[in-house]
Design a protein around this motif. Structure first.
Motif, PDB file in Angstrom:
ATOM      1  N   ASP A  52      34.255  44.262  28.015  1.00  0.00           N
ATOM      2  CA  ASP A  52      34.589  44.507  29.416  1.00  0.00           C
ATOM      3  C   ASP A  52      36.022  45.024  29.525  1.00  0.00           C
TER       4      ASP A  52
ATOM      5  N   LYS B 176      42.337  34.640  26.692  1.00  0.00           N
ATOM      6  CA  LYS B 176      41.465  34.343  27.835  1.00  0.00           C
ATOM      7  C   LYS B 176      41.471  35.519  28.809  1.00  0.00           C
TER       8      LYS B 176
ATOM      9  N   ASP C 100      44.729  38.028  33.863  1.00  0.00           N
ATOM     10  CA  ASP C 100      44.842  36.649  33.373  1.00  0.00           C
ATOM     11  C   ASP C 100      46.258  36.329  32.889  1.00  0.00           C
TER      12      ASP C 100
ATOM     13  N   ASP D 122      38.986  35.697  31.495  1.00  0.00           N
ATOM     14  CA  ASP D 122      37.965  35.353  32.498  1.00  0.00           C
ATOM     15  C   ASP D 122      38.175  36.075  33.827  1.00  0.00           C
ATOM     16  N   THR D 123      39.414  36.198  34.241  1.00  0.00           N
ATOM     17  CA  THR D 123      39.667  36.831  35.545  1.00  0.00           C
ATOM     18  C   THR D 123      39.255  38.297  35.509  1.00  0.00           C
ATOM     19  N   SER D 124      39.620  39.007  34.410  1.00  0.00           N
ATOM     20  CA  SER D 124      39.184  40.403  34.273  1.00  0.00           C
ATOM     21  C   SER D 124      37.665  40.498  34.332  1.00  0.00           C
ATOM     22  N   THR D 125      36.980  39.590  33.631  1.00  0.00           N
ATOM     23  CA  THR D 125      35.524  39.622  33.594  1.00  0.00           C
ATOM     24  C   THR D 125      34.948  39.399  35.000  1.00  0.00           C
ATOM     25  N   ARG D 126      35.528  38.443  35.723  1.00  0.00           N
ATOM     26  CA  ARG D 126      35.056  38.187  37.092  1.00  0.00           C
ATOM     27  C   ARG D 126      35.291  39.407  37.994  1.00  0.00           C
ATOM     28  N   LEU D 127      36.466  40.013  37.890  1.00  0.00           N
ATOM     29  CA  LEU D 127      36.775  41.187  38.710  1.00  0.00           C
ATOM     30  C   LEU D 127      35.853  42.350  38.361  1.00  0.00           C
ATOM     31  N   TYR D 128      35.569  42.486  37.068  1.00  0.00           N
ATOM     32  CA  TYR D 128      34.697  43.575  36.629  1.00  0.00           C
ATOM     33  C   TYR D 128      33.292  43.408  37.231  1.00  0.00           C
ATOM     34  N   ARG D 129      32.782  42.169  37.252  1.00  0.00           N
ATOM     35  CA  ARG D 129      31.461  41.922  37.849  1.00  0.00           C
ATOM     36  C   ARG D 129      31.454  42.311  39.320  1.00  0.00           C
ATOM     37  N   GLN D 130      32.549  42.018  40.021  1.00  0.00           N
ATOM     38  CA  GLN D 130      32.667  42.415  41.426  1.00  0.00           C
ATOM     39  C   GLN D 130      32.696  43.939  41.544  1.00  0.00           C
TER      40      GLN D 130
END
Ligand SMILES: *Cc1c(COP(=O)(O)O)cnc(C)c1O
Length: 429
Positions: free
Chosen positions: A34, A2, A50, A4-12
């Motif tokens: 990502d 999992k 994560d 998800d946190t990396s993906t969210r941070l990358y979007r930011q």
């Protein structure tokens, strides 16, 4: 796994910084997907945002030769931080690190500390030009020396002498004095010297290339460069930013027994803090300001935290048996990749050079950039992602070196060797 946190941070991050990163290759463009955001490092491991734990063979692209947060390095930084982080005035720590560098790197009699490898090569070239009173330099295709304008030259594979900039709107004037030659091609270097008699100030080379994957010099290449530069009154510059304290404790110049006039250092010398250095023969280095007229300066150069981290790293590396242990890790990884690929019938070229290792998905040995480019980068991307899924973090690009650390022992190394075996057995075809 999992992420998800990396993906969210990358979007930011992509909204705030170009490509979401502060150095391009971190963005995973070479392998797809990502990038992982890192929460912390622990010895051989990288822990992502994560909470996943990976065995790390990137090591901040080379510097962390002891592993993450090595106790000696942490303690040295903490002790210095409590006494102040920067003074803009000389400190005793600079003497200690200078002495260590001079003892270890055979050709270096005097050294100047800077803040990055880019600064080190730029400054060494400025010095070489002043010393020789010449303008032209020769570099090699596939070697990377930092992002100074004059070094961003891509030579076309056909016409290797085209001094064309590698990045848009680098002024042609900045690169017109930069000649490029294929790596491991002495005849091409000789031809440049004959084409521009009395005009070549310096030849700059990665003595073991590590920025197009790992490509060692062929027999006689480095000695040939030494002979040609001497014969033509040019300086030989070894860019040992990656190979210094890695190919051997004394760098590639010690391993190959060829001494350059100037050496650029970086990465390991700062133990994970931002440091570079250039050094060489005393009579050349004494041309640097304020001893001589060649200007070069830095607000944070010789920074006490960085000196402390570098010194702690070099001291630990010099303890008996330490360096040999790291070399053995690189060799074990190289052998595992070669063996597993062989068993799976997948063509691969592997190499290790001291504590660096590399692989190319290629049928034949790789000696220069043109041959590097014939490697199967898509298969590398599959290899990278399959290893990542088994919690082993390799460089997210087919054309980067792998790095071994003192911390790569026991379970971390075993996990890696198992993962390599499984990946070739089940995930590649
Ligand atoms: C990393 C590297 C550089 C650039 O160093 P930075 O600290 O990234 O500026 C220069 N030369 C070589 C051989 C390198 O590997």
């Amino acid at each position: 796994m999992k992420t998800d946190t990396s993906t969210r941070l990358y979007r930011q991050a992509v909204r705030l910084m170009p490509g979401g990163v502060n150095s391009p290759v971190r963005a995973f463009r070479g392998v797809g997907g990502d990038p992982l955001f890192v929460a912390r490092g622990e010895g051989p491991y990288l822990v992502d945002a994560d909470g996943n734990r990976y065995v790390d063979y990137v090591l901040s692209w080379g510097p962390l030769i002891l592993g993450h947060a090595h106790p000696a390095v942490v303690e040295a930084i903490q002790r210095q931080a409590a006494h102040g982080t920067s003074f803009g005035a000389p400190t005793e720590a600079e003497i200690a690190l200078a002495q260590a560098v001079i003892e270890l790197v055979a050709s270096v009699e005097m050294v100047r500390f800077v803040n990055s490898g880019t600064e080190a090569t730029m400054s060494a070239l400025r010095l070489a030009r002043a010393y020789t009173t010449r303008h032209k330099i020769i570099k090699f295709e596939g070697c990377y020396h930092g992002h100074a304008d004059m070094l961003l030259v891509q030579a076309g594979s056909g016409v290797a002498t085209l001094s064309q900039p590698d990045s848009p709107r680098v002024p042609p004037g900045a690169t017109q004095d930069t000649q490029s030659a294929p790596y491991n091609d002495l005849a091409a270097v000789r031809a440049r010297f004959e084409q521009f008699p009395g005009e070549i100030a310096a030849v700059i080379v990665e003595p073991v290339a590590g920025n197009m994957g790992v490509v060692p010099p062929v027999d006689g290449f480095l000695q040939g460069l030494r002979d040609l530069t001497t014969a033509h009154g040019a300086l030989l510059i070894f860019d040992e930013v990656m190979t210094g304290f890695r190919v051997a404790l004394g760098g590639a110049q010690t391993a190959y027994g060829v001494l350059p006039d100037l050496t650029a250092l970086g990465k390991v010398i700062g133990g994970g803090l931002p440091v570079g250095a250039y050094g060489g023969r005393r009579e050349i280095m004494e041309q640097v300001a304020p001893a001589g007229p060649v200007y070069q300066a830095g607000t944070l150069s010789g920074n006490p935290l960085a000196m402390a981290a570098g010194l702690a790293t070099l001291r630990t590396l010099r303890e008996p048996g330490v360096f040999e242990r790291i070399v053995a890790v690189a060799a074990a990884l190289r052998d595992a990749i070669q063996r597993s690929a062989g068993a799976a019938g997948i063509p691969v070229q592997t190499v290790s050079a001291g504590t660096m290792f590399g692989l190319f998905f290629n049928d034949t040995p790789v000696t220069n950039y043109a041959e590097v480019k014939t490697s199967d980068a898509r298969r590398y991307a599959a290899f990278f992602h399959a290893l990542l899924a088994r919690a082993v973090y390799l460089a997210p690009s087919a054309f980067e070196a792998g790095f071994a650390a003192l911390a790569h022992t026991g379970p971390a190394l075993d996990q890696t060797l198992d993962a390599i075996d499984s990946v070739f057995r089940y995930d590649l075809n």
